[in-house]
Design a protein around this motif. Structure first.
Motif, PDB file in Angstrom:
ATOM      1  N   ASP A  21       0.824  -1.210   0.000  1.00 50.81           N
ATOM      2  CA  ASP A  21       0.000   0.000   0.000  1.00 50.81           C
ATOM      3  C   ASP A  21       0.857   1.258   0.000  1.00 50.81           C
ATOM      4  O   ASP A  21       1.746   1.427   0.834  1.00 50.81           O
ATOM      5  N   GLY A  22       0.581   2.136  -0.963  1.00 47.28           N
ATOM      6  CA  GLY A  22       1.323   3.383  -1.080  1.00 47.28           C
ATOM      7  C   GLY A  22       2.555   3.287  -1.954  1.00 47.28           C
ATOM      8  O   GLY A  22       3.115   4.317  -2.345  1.00 47.28           O
ATOM      9  N   ARG A  23       2.968   2.073  -2.293  1.00 47.32           N
ATOM     10  CA  ARG A  23       4.159   1.897  -3.133  1.00 47.32           C
ATOM     11  C   ARG A  23       3.813   1.511  -4.568  1.00 47.32           C
ATOM     12  O   ARG A  23       4.668   1.626  -5.459  1.00 47.32           O
ATOM     13  N   VAL A  24       2.593   1.033  -4.794  1.00 41.73           N
ATOM     14  CA  VAL A  24       2.154   0.693  -6.146  1.00 41.73           C
ATOM     15  C   VAL A  24       0.746   1.248  -6.354  1.00 41.73           C
ATOM     16  O   VAL A  24       0.045   1.579  -5.397  1.00 41.73           O
ATOM     17  N   SER A  25       0.346   1.326  -7.594  1.00 36.30           N
ATOM     18  CA  SER A  25      -0.968   1.878  -7.915  1.00 36.30           C
ATOM     19  C   SER A  25      -2.089   0.910  -7.580  1.00 36.30           C
ATOM     20  O   SER A  25      -3.155   1.307  -7.091  1.00 36.30           O
ATOM     21  N   ALA A  26      -1.869  -0.377  -7.874  1.00 31.63           N
ATOM     22  CA  ALA A  26      -2.939  -1.357  -7.683  1.00 31.63           C
ATOM     23  C   ALA A  26      -2.374  -2.755  -7.496  1.00 31.63           C
ATOM     24  O   ALA A  26      -1.340  -3.100  -8.077  1.00 31.63           O
ATOM     25  N   GLY A  77      -3.416   4.718  -0.634  1.00 29.92           N
ATOM     26  CA  GLY A  77      -3.687   5.043  -2.022  1.00 29.92           C
ATOM     27  C   GLY A  77      -3.564   3.942  -3.045  1.00 29.92           C
ATOM     28  O   GLY A  77      -3.658   4.199  -4.254  1.00 29.92           O
ATOM     29  N   THR A  78      -3.375   2.693  -2.610  1.00 34.32           N
ATOM     30  CA  THR A  78      -3.304   1.575  -3.547  1.00 34.32           C
ATOM     31  C   THR A  78      -4.686   0.959  -3.728  1.00 34.32           C
ATOM     32  O   THR A  78      -5.365   0.664  -2.744  1.00 34.32           O
ATOM     33  N   ALA A  79      -5.101   0.783  -4.980  1.00 32.62           N
ATOM     34  CA  ALA A  79      -6.359   0.090  -5.268  1.00 32.62           C
ATOM     35  C   ALA A  79      -6.137  -1.408  -5.117  1.00 32.62           C
ATOM     36  O   ALA A  79      -5.078  -1.930  -5.482  1.00 32.62           O
ATOM     37  N   ALA A  80      -7.146  -2.103  -4.590  1.00 32.46           N
ATOM     38  CA  ALA A  80      -6.983  -3.536  -4.356  1.00 32.46           C
ATOM     39  C   ALA A  80      -8.300  -4.269  -4.524  1.00 32.46           C
ATOM     40  O   ALA A  80      -9.373  -3.736  -4.229  1.00 32.46           O
ATOM     41  N   ILE A  81      -8.203  -5.493  -4.996  1.00 35.88           N
ATOM     42  CA  ILE A  81      -9.323  -6.435  -5.007  1.00 35.88           C
ATOM     43  C   ILE A  81      -8.728  -7.830  -4.869  1.00 35.88           C
ATOM     44  O   ILE A  81      -7.671  -8.124  -5.439  1.00 35.88           O
ATOM     45  N   THR A  82      -9.375  -8.686  -4.084  1.00 37.85           N
ATOM     46  CA  THR A  82      -8.818 -10.009  -3.822  1.00 37.85           C
ATOM     47  C   THR A  82      -8.830 -10.882  -5.067  1.00 37.85           C
ATOM     48  O   THR A  82      -7.893 -11.632  -5.311  1.00 37.85           O
ATOM     49  N   ASP A  83      -9.884 -10.817  -5.868  1.00 40.45           N
ATOM     50  CA  ASP A  83      -9.887 -11.563  -7.131  1.00 40.45           C
ATOM     51  C   ASP A  83     -10.768 -10.868  -8.154  1.00 40.45           C
ATOM     52  O   ASP A  83     -11.923 -10.541  -7.875  1.00 40.45           O
ATOM     53  N   VAL A  84     -10.205 -10.629  -9.327  1.00 47.33           N
ATOM     54  CA  VAL A  84     -10.928  -9.946 -10.397  1.00 47.33           C
ATOM     55  C   VAL A  84     -12.003 -10.841 -11.003  1.00 47.33           C
ATOM     56  O   VAL A  84     -13.003 -10.362 -11.512  1.00 47.33           O
ATOM     57  N   GLY A  85     -11.812 -12.144 -10.940  1.00 47.94           N
ATOM     58  CA  GLY A  85     -12.760 -13.063 -11.553  1.00 47.94           C
ATOM     59  C   GLY A  85     -12.194 -13.668 -12.818  1.00 47.94           C
ATOM     60  O   GLY A  85     -10.988 -13.657 -13.042  1.00 47.94           O
ATOM     61  N   MET A  86     -13.069 -14.218 -13.644  1.00 45.98           N
ATOM     62  CA  MET A  86     -12.594 -14.931 -14.828  1.00 45.98           C
ATOM     63  C   MET A  86     -13.273 -14.410 -16.090  1.00 45.98           C
ATOM     64  O   MET A  86     -14.282 -13.713 -16.052  1.00 45.98           O
ATOM     65  N   SER A 122      -4.021   5.583  -6.653  1.00 50.99           N
ATOM     66  CA  SER A 122      -5.321   5.400  -7.292  1.00 50.99           C
ATOM     67  C   SER A 122      -6.384   6.301  -6.690  1.00 50.99           C
ATOM     68  O   SER A 122      -6.425   6.523  -5.484  1.00 50.99           O
ATOM     69  N   ARG A 123      -7.246   6.802  -7.568  1.00 55.17           N
ATOM     70  CA  ARG A 123      -8.381   7.623  -7.131  1.00 55.17           C
ATOM     71  C   ARG A 123      -9.622   6.767  -6.887  1.00 55.17           C
ATOM     72  O   ARG A 123     -10.411   7.052  -5.999  1.00 55.17           O
ATOM     73  N   SER A 124      -9.792   5.727  -7.727  1.00 55.56           N
ATOM     74  CA  SER A 124     -10.992   4.917  -7.608  1.00 55.56           C
ATOM     75  C   SER A 124     -10.772   3.555  -8.237  1.00 55.56           C
ATOM     76  O   SER A 124      -9.874   3.372  -9.070  1.00 55.56           O
ATOM     77  N   ILE A 125     -11.602   2.592  -7.829  1.00 50.79           N
ATOM     78  CA  ILE A 125     -11.615   1.274  -8.450  1.00 50.79           C
ATOM     79  C   ILE A 125     -13.075   0.853  -8.587  1.00 50.79           C
ATOM     80  O   ILE A 125     -13.847   0.925  -7.623  1.00 50.79           O
ATOM     81  N   VAL A 153     -12.018  -4.939 -13.463  1.00 49.24           N
ATOM     82  CA  VAL A 153     -12.012  -3.714 -12.665  1.00 49.24           C
ATOM     83  C   VAL A 153     -11.506  -2.570 -13.544  1.00 49.24           C
ATOM     84  O   VAL A 153     -10.671  -2.773 -14.415  1.00 49.24           O
ATOM     85  N   LEU A 154     -12.058  -1.400 -13.298  1.00 48.12           N
ATOM     86  CA  LEU A 154     -11.603  -0.181 -13.951  1.00 48.12           C
ATOM     87  C   LEU A 154     -10.975   0.691 -12.873  1.00 48.12           C
ATOM     88  O   LEU A 154     -11.645   1.051 -11.900  1.00 48.12           O
ATOM     89  N   ILE A 155      -9.696   0.999 -13.024  1.00 48.80           N
ATOM     90  CA  ILE A 155      -8.950   1.723 -11.995  1.00 48.80           C
ATOM     91  C   ILE A 155      -8.508   3.073 -12.548  1.00 48.80           C
ATOM     92  O   ILE A 155      -7.915   3.146 -13.627  1.00 48.80           O
ATOM     93  N   ASP A 156      -8.795   4.128 -11.800  1.00 48.39           N
ATOM     94  CA  ASP A 156      -8.380   5.486 -12.162  1.00 48.39           C
ATOM     95  C   ASP A 156      -7.146   5.824 -11.336  1.00 48.39           C
ATOM     96  O   ASP A 156      -7.206   5.881 -10.100  1.00 48.39           O
ATOM     97  N   ILE A 157      -6.020   6.049 -12.013  1.00 45.39           N
ATOM     98  CA  ILE A 157      -4.738   6.301 -11.352  1.00 45.39           C
ATOM     99  C   ILE A 157      -4.292   7.739 -11.610  1.00 45.39           C
ATOM    100  O   ILE A 157      -4.351   8.224 -12.746  1.00 45.39           O
ATOM    101  N   ASP A 158      -3.850   8.405 -10.578  1.00 46.92           N
ATOM    102  CA  ASP A 158      -3.250   9.736 -10.711  1.00 46.92           C
ATOM    103  C   ASP A 158      -1.865   9.557 -11.309  1.00 46.92           C
ATOM    104  O   ASP A 158      -0.970   8.991 -10.673  1.00 46.92           O
ATOM    105  N   GLU A 159      -1.669  10.029 -12.540  1.00 45.27           N
ATOM    106  CA  GLU A 159      -0.407   9.773 -13.226  1.00 45.27           C
ATOM    107  C   GLU A 159       0.779  10.506 -12.606  1.00 45.27           C
ATOM    108  O   GLU A 159       1.932  10.152 -12.854  1.00 45.27           O
ATOM    109  N   GLN A 160       0.516  11.516 -11.806  1.00 47.08           N
ATOM    110  CA  GLN A 160       1.608  12.254 -11.160  1.00 47.08           C
ATOM    111  C   GLN A 160       2.133  11.530  -9.927  1.00 47.08           C
ATOM    112  O   GLN A 160       3.339  11.436  -9.708  1.00 47.08           O
ATOM    113  N   THR A 161       1.214  11.008  -9.108  1.00 43.91           N
ATOM    114  CA  THR A 161       1.613  10.353  -7.852  1.00 43.91           C
ATOM    115  C   THR A 161       1.707   8.837  -7.977  1.00 43.91           C
ATOM    116  O   THR A 161       2.357   8.179  -7.165  1.00 43.91           O
ATOM    117  N   GLY A 162       1.015   8.266  -8.978  1.00 46.96           N
ATOM    118  CA  GLY A 162       0.967   6.815  -9.106  1.00 46.96           C
ATOM    119  C   GLY A 162      -0.023   6.166  -8.161  1.00 46.96           C
ATOM    120  O   GLY A 162      -0.121   4.935  -8.125  1.00 46.96           O
TER     121      GLY A 162
END
Length: 217
Positions: free
Chosen positions: A123-128, A147-156, A206-209, A195-204
């Protein structure tokens, strides 16, 4: 199959514990930077692991905007690989040295607890951090405190009228009889989890997932 996906606009394909099931993928991995295998396969000086675990893709719409993609694999109920936490530390540091702010990690693992612990660790070191492997989408998408977006499993992606993509009759027989059964992919209308993830390109960070699952009839 990989080339078909790329022709339809896919940038990167990750694999997991089935990376080597079809041996013809091994020489192909040497020809592409866009198919990844887990970073924590043990290395040995005389036995190099085929393929690569990290790649960087550049935005088609905004030249210079780059996304680093890493794959690691869990060890709980899985093969005894090297530590995925330490492997991620190593690969994230390399991307940081290249000045890449936006980083996505696919954690291919069985245990929800391991995937969640990994996401908090990064958390805080990667975007997602997005989980894969179980074929069943989880409903725990969130932005972690740093600020890291996370989900345990995206699915198939596949036929939902199945048992994790396998013909349900075959899977039922396997559980009833405990005898080996040859799995066959289910047939019928497909769908996908994503998942659709919105990442702040300046900080790396995530704003939303946004999680979604769509059946295609």
């Amino acid at each position: 199959m990989c080339e078909d996906f790329f022709a339809h606009g896919v940038d990167v394909i990750t694999t997991g514990n089935h990376a080597w099931d079809q041996r013809q993928i091994i020489p192909y991995m040497a020809t592409t930077t866009r198919v990844l295998r887990p970073a924590n396969y043990p290395e040995h000086p005389s036995h190099k692991v085929p393929g690569r675990a990290v790649t960087v893709v550049e935005s088609r719409k905004k030249p210079g905007l780059r996304l680093g993609v890493i794959q690691v694999m869990g060890r709980v109920f899985m093969d005894a690989l090297d530590c995925p936490f330490r492997a991620a530390d190593r690969e994230v540091e390399k991307l940081d040295d290249l000045g890449i702010e936006c980083i996505l990690i696919d954690f291919h693992g069985e245990a929800s607890s391991e995937k969640q612990a990994f996401a908090h660790y990064l958390d805080g070191r990667v975007s997602a951090v997005v989980g894969s492997h179980s074929h069943v989408q989880t409903a725990d998408e969130r932005i972690l405190p740093s600020g890291t977006a996370a989900i345990t499993d995206v699915g198939m992606t596949g036929c939902f009228d199945s048992v994790i993509g396998v013909k349900k009759e075959i899977s039922i027989q396997k559980f009833l009889t405990k005898r080996p059964m040859k799995y066959e992919p289910a047939e019928g209308p497909g769908g996908y989890g994503a998942v659709l993830i919105d990442i702040d390109e300046q900080t790396g960070l995530s704003r939303s997932i946004l999680r979604f699952r769509e059946a295609i009839v």
